[in-house]
Design a protein around this motif. Structure first.
Motif, PDB file in Angstrom:
ATOM      1  N   LEU A 362      38.443  38.419  42.501  1.00 55.20           N
ATOM      2  CA  LEU A 362      39.710  37.858  42.970  1.00 55.20           C
ATOM      3  C   LEU A 362      40.849  38.864  42.792  1.00 55.20           C
ATOM      4  O   LEU A 362      41.696  39.011  43.680  1.00 55.20           O
ATOM      5  CB  LEU A 362      40.012  36.560  42.206  1.00 55.20           C
ATOM      6  CG  LEU A 362      41.258  35.785  42.632  1.00 55.20           C
ATOM      7  CD1 LEU A 362      41.255  35.510  44.131  1.00 55.20           C
ATOM      8  CD2 LEU A 362      41.358  34.478  41.848  1.00 55.20           C
ATOM      9  N   TYR A 363      40.866  39.564  41.673  1.00 54.43           N
ATOM     10  CA  TYR A 363      41.875  40.610  41.480  1.00 54.43           C
ATOM     11  C   TYR A 363      41.725  41.693  42.561  1.00 54.43           C
ATOM     12  O   TYR A 363      42.724  42.181  43.105  1.00 54.43           O
ATOM     13  CB  TYR A 363      41.755  41.224  40.087  1.00 54.43           C
ATOM     14  CG  TYR A 363      42.495  40.475  39.008  1.00 54.43           C
ATOM     15  CD1 TYR A 363      43.822  40.778  38.704  1.00 54.43           C
ATOM     16  CD2 TYR A 363      41.875  39.458  38.289  1.00 54.43           C
ATOM     17  CE1 TYR A 363      44.512  40.090  37.709  1.00 54.43           C
ATOM     18  CE2 TYR A 363      42.555  38.765  37.288  1.00 54.43           C
ATOM     19  CZ  TYR A 363      43.862  39.084  37.004  1.00 54.43           C
ATOM     20  OH  TYR A 363      44.552  38.403  36.023  1.00 54.43           O
ATOM     21  N   GLU A 364      40.492  42.061  42.841  1.00 52.24           N
ATOM     22  CA  GLU A 364      40.255  43.057  43.891  1.00 52.24           C
ATOM     23  C   GLU A 364      40.755  42.554  45.244  1.00 52.24           C
ATOM     24  O   GLU A 364      41.347  43.295  46.031  1.00 52.24           O
ATOM     25  CB  GLU A 364      38.765  43.386  43.967  1.00 52.24           C
ATOM     26  CG  GLU A 364      38.231  44.129  42.752  1.00 52.24           C
ATOM     27  CD  GLU A 364      36.721  44.235  42.764  1.00 52.24           C
ATOM     28  OE1 GLU A 364      36.104  43.792  43.771  1.00 52.24           O
ATOM     29  OE2 GLU A 364      36.141  44.741  41.789  1.00 52.24           O
ATOM     30  N   HIS A 365      40.501  41.273  45.518  1.00 46.66           N
ATOM     31  CA  HIS A 365      40.869  40.700  46.810  1.00 46.66           C
ATOM     32  C   HIS A 365      42.383  40.716  47.014  1.00 46.66           C
ATOM     33  O   HIS A 365      42.859  41.042  48.114  1.00 46.66           O
ATOM     34  CB  HIS A 365      40.339  39.267  46.913  1.00 46.66           C
ATOM     35  CG  HIS A 365      40.595  38.636  48.246  1.00 46.66           C
ATOM     36  ND1 HIS A 365      39.731  38.779  49.314  1.00 46.66           N
ATOM     37  CD2 HIS A 365      41.635  37.866  48.696  1.00 46.66           C
ATOM     38  CE1 HIS A 365      40.220  38.127  50.362  1.00 46.66           C
ATOM     39  NE2 HIS A 365      41.369  37.560  50.013  1.00 46.66           N
ATOM     40  N   VAL A 366      43.139  40.377  45.966  1.00 42.98           N
ATOM     41  CA  VAL A 366      44.599  40.316  46.131  1.00 42.98           C
ATOM     42  C   VAL A 366      45.256  41.660  45.865  1.00 42.98           C
ATOM     43  O   VAL A 366      46.456  41.827  46.106  1.00 42.98           O
ATOM     44  CB  VAL A 366      45.217  39.226  45.227  1.00 42.98           C
ATOM     45  CG1 VAL A 366      44.661  37.866  45.575  1.00 42.98           C
ATOM     46  CG2 VAL A 366      44.999  39.524  43.754  1.00 42.98           C
ATOM     47  N   GLY A 367      44.498  42.628  45.344  1.00 43.53           N
ATOM     48  CA  GLY A 367      45.009  43.983  45.206  1.00 43.53           C
ATOM     49  C   GLY A 367      45.943  44.212  44.041  1.00 43.53           C
ATOM     50  O   GLY A 367      46.894  45.005  44.145  1.00 43.53           O
ATOM     51  N   ILE A 368      45.707  43.535  42.909  1.00 42.24           N
ATOM     52  CA  ILE A 368      46.501  43.807  41.719  1.00 42.24           C
ATOM     53  C   ILE A 368      45.557  44.195  40.583  1.00 42.24           C
ATOM     54  O   ILE A 368      44.400  43.756  40.558  1.00 42.24           O
ATOM     55  CB  ILE A 368      47.388  42.611  41.302  1.00 42.24           C
ATOM     56  CG1 ILE A 368      46.537  41.374  41.008  1.00 42.24           C
ATOM     57  CG2 ILE A 368      48.425  42.309  42.364  1.00 42.24           C
ATOM     58  CD1 ILE A 368      47.351  40.219  40.463  1.00 42.24           C
ATOM     59  N   PRO A 369      46.034  45.034  39.654  1.00 47.86           N
ATOM     60  CA  PRO A 369      45.151  45.472  38.568  1.00 47.86           C
ATOM     61  C   PRO A 369      44.878  44.344  37.579  1.00 47.86           C
ATOM     62  O   PRO A 369      45.764  43.546  37.274  1.00 47.86           O
ATOM     63  CB  PRO A 369      45.929  46.619  37.907  1.00 47.86           C
ATOM     64  CG  PRO A 369      47.358  46.342  38.241  1.00 47.86           C
ATOM     65  CD  PRO A 369      47.360  45.678  39.585  1.00 47.86           C
TER      66      PRO A 369
END
Length: 541
Positions: A362-369
């Motif tokens: 999910l973090y990868e999907h929304v693009g935040i670390p």
């Protein structure tokens, strides 16, 4: 049976580390996380809302300094949070707050980057039975359960942010006062509770007032996601959760399958195609419902008494018009948190660690670390009463973790002056002769009937089980002879492992604050807190 993810992760089990690296253990990784967080700035709108929310708390120069730091570029946050339980809920609420403060200090020292501790008030949930009570240990008998009287507690779906304490809080305070008024520091803590827990106050207001007073000197900053000023800032996250629900759920489902294949279970179940949020169709203070896809472009409201549904167009219209109708789930909340805040580390308990194992896609999907996941501090309070019982029984604190019958049997074995043999001696003698004869029989029959070994093994297992049960009963009978020992064991277990659970998950702060002082106890917790440890530590007030 699935393994506990958090326990495996804390042991550095390679299976667990594949899903959630233990970066918190390594200074270089900690520095990278702080640098990545400090490169992101807090929005002026969010900062303005934080200043306004924290201004409602008791004055704290340290908190004001931390709020100023959050406004400056190059500052990172260390975040923790908890549901807003009655009288702060279980002790681990205090331990979480102390952990965030200790970790923020440590990261500041290690990196030279200012790190501010932030407490996320979890006010979006609606599960009142989890938060409407507090347990107080007693010198004898069952713990005292003090609770609010919400008649709709079991069925309410309204976010707890909108629940006022009501008149029953006065009766709850009376029960606490009657139980604890004789303790040395009772007046100080009871006055704090009575100032905060007023009938017209909300659960969140009272909770924040008490916790902020305990950690005023440390400058703990508070964030309430139900603050109306923050709702527009949450809207883009909810929009993505709705519009990209199928893709997000698909990635999270794949993660869940991988966890299962590694021997772990999902902490949060993923519904196919469902967004990770709730919607309140009757208004911002109304019941909230999960959304499940039904027909294309239509979502059913899970649990709605009339089986209602809503279209995507309607949802997005409401999101533009009244974004406070939308609330996060356990998996969406970290995304909201780390979109708003420059989070370097999140301090979590076992459950939160387990659901962070699900979150990398999910973090990868929304693009935040993804921030560091750091285990909260764990404590066991060994006060003077507990220490006296341990001394009288000749036990170590960890001995109380064994089953009650086993502990009683062990104690009985020490007191055999009446001519009764220790249980282990009985077991050794009974099994010794039997095992020797069984081995001899097995050797003689090996050549005659190779399959006889299986019968030998089954018989050995059956007899050993029977003897073990018999000896346990013998040990309990010995233990029951000594009523004083029995009562001491039960009192000791009630203090340290009430109902078999860790003390920190059952008992609340009032008992310890009234005995030792609110600030003195908090100070002890802070002084004993070891950042990045996760090990159980003993507090000896």
């Amino acid at each position: 049976m699935a393994s506990s993810f958090s326990e495996s992760w804390l042991r550095a089990d390679p299976r667990a580390l594949e899903f959630l690296p233990d970066r918190f253990r390594h200074p270089a990784a900690r520095a990278e996380a702080v640098a990545a967080a400090a490169a992101r700035s807090l929005s002026p709108a969010l900062h303005e809302a934080l200043v306004a929310r924290n201004a409602r708390l008791a004055p704290s120069p340290a908190r004001e300094r931390n709020l100023e730091l959050l406004a400056r570029p190059g500052t990172a946050a260390v975040v923790t949070g908890q549901q807003v339980g009655l009288f702060l809920g279980p002790l681990f609420t205090v331990y979480k707050a102390a952990s965030a403060i200790a970790v923020a200090r440590q990261l500041t020292q290690e990196t030279g980057t200012p790190c501010v501790p932030v407490f996320w008030l979890q006010t979006e949930d609606h599960d009142l039975p989890e938060i409407d009570h507090c347990f107080i240990p007693r010198t004898a008998g069952e713990p005292l359960r003090v609770s609010l009287e919400f008649q709709d507690a079991a069925t309410s779906r309204v976010p707890v942010a909108h629940r006022r304490l009501g008149e029953s809080v006065t009766r709850a305070l009376d029960a606490v006062r009657n139980e604890l008024k004789g303790h040395p520091q009772a007046s100080e803590h009871l006055e704090l509770l009575e100032r905060a827990y007023r009938p017209d106050a909300t659960m969140a207001e009272a909770f924040a007032e008490v916790l902020s007073a305990l950690f005023a000197d440390e400058g703990l900053v508070f964030l309430d996601p139900r603050d109306p000023r923050l709702a527009p800032l949450a809207a883009p996250i909810h929009r993505r959760a709705i519009e990209e629900a199928a893709a997000i759920a698909g990635r999270l489902s794949e993660r869940g399958t991988a966890l299962a294949n590694a021997g772990f279970s999902e902490q949060v179940h993923i519904r196919p195609g469902a967004p990770l949020g709730f919607f309140s169709p009757e208004g911002i203070e109304g019941a909230r419902y999960r959304l499940d896809p039904s027909a294309p472009g239509t979502w059913s409201l899970v649990g709605h008494p009339e089986g209602a549904s809503v279209t995507t167009t309607e949802l997005l219209t409401w999101l533009d018009r009244e974004p406070l109708r939308f609330t996060t789930s356990a998996l969406l909340r970290p995304i909201l948190q780390d979109t708003w805040l420059p989070t370097a580390a999140y301090i979590g308990g076992p459950g939160e660690i387990a659901y962070f194992a699900q979150l990398a896609p999910l973090y990868e999907h929304v693009g935040i670390p993804m921030p560091l996941t750091v285990p909260r501090a764990r404590f066991r309070v060994l006060d003077d009463r507990t220490r006296a019982l341990l001394d009288k029984l000749g036990l170590a604190p960890d001995d109380t973790l064994m089953p009650r019958d086993e502990l009683l049997t062990r104690l009985a074995a020490r007191n055999t002056e009446d001519g009764f043999e220790p249980p282990e001696a009985i077991e050794a003698r009974l099994l010794g002769a039997f095992s020797a004869e069984l081995t001899r029989l097995g050797e003689r029959m090996a050549a005659l009937d190779p399959g006889f070994a299986q019968a030998i093994s089954r018989t050995d297992e059956t007899v050993r089980g029977g003897v073990s049960r018999l000896v346990a009963k013998y040990g309990r009978a010995l233990a029951q002879r000594d009523q004083v020992t029995l009562e001491r064991v039960d009192r000791l277990r009630a203090y340290l492992v009430p109902n078999g659970a860790p003390q920190e998950r059952i008992y609340g702060l009032p008992y310890y604050a009234c005995r030792f002082g609110s600030r003195a106890f908090t100070r002890l917790v802070l002084d004993t807190c070891v950042p990045f440890s996760g090990k159980l530590e003993d507090l000896r007030p």
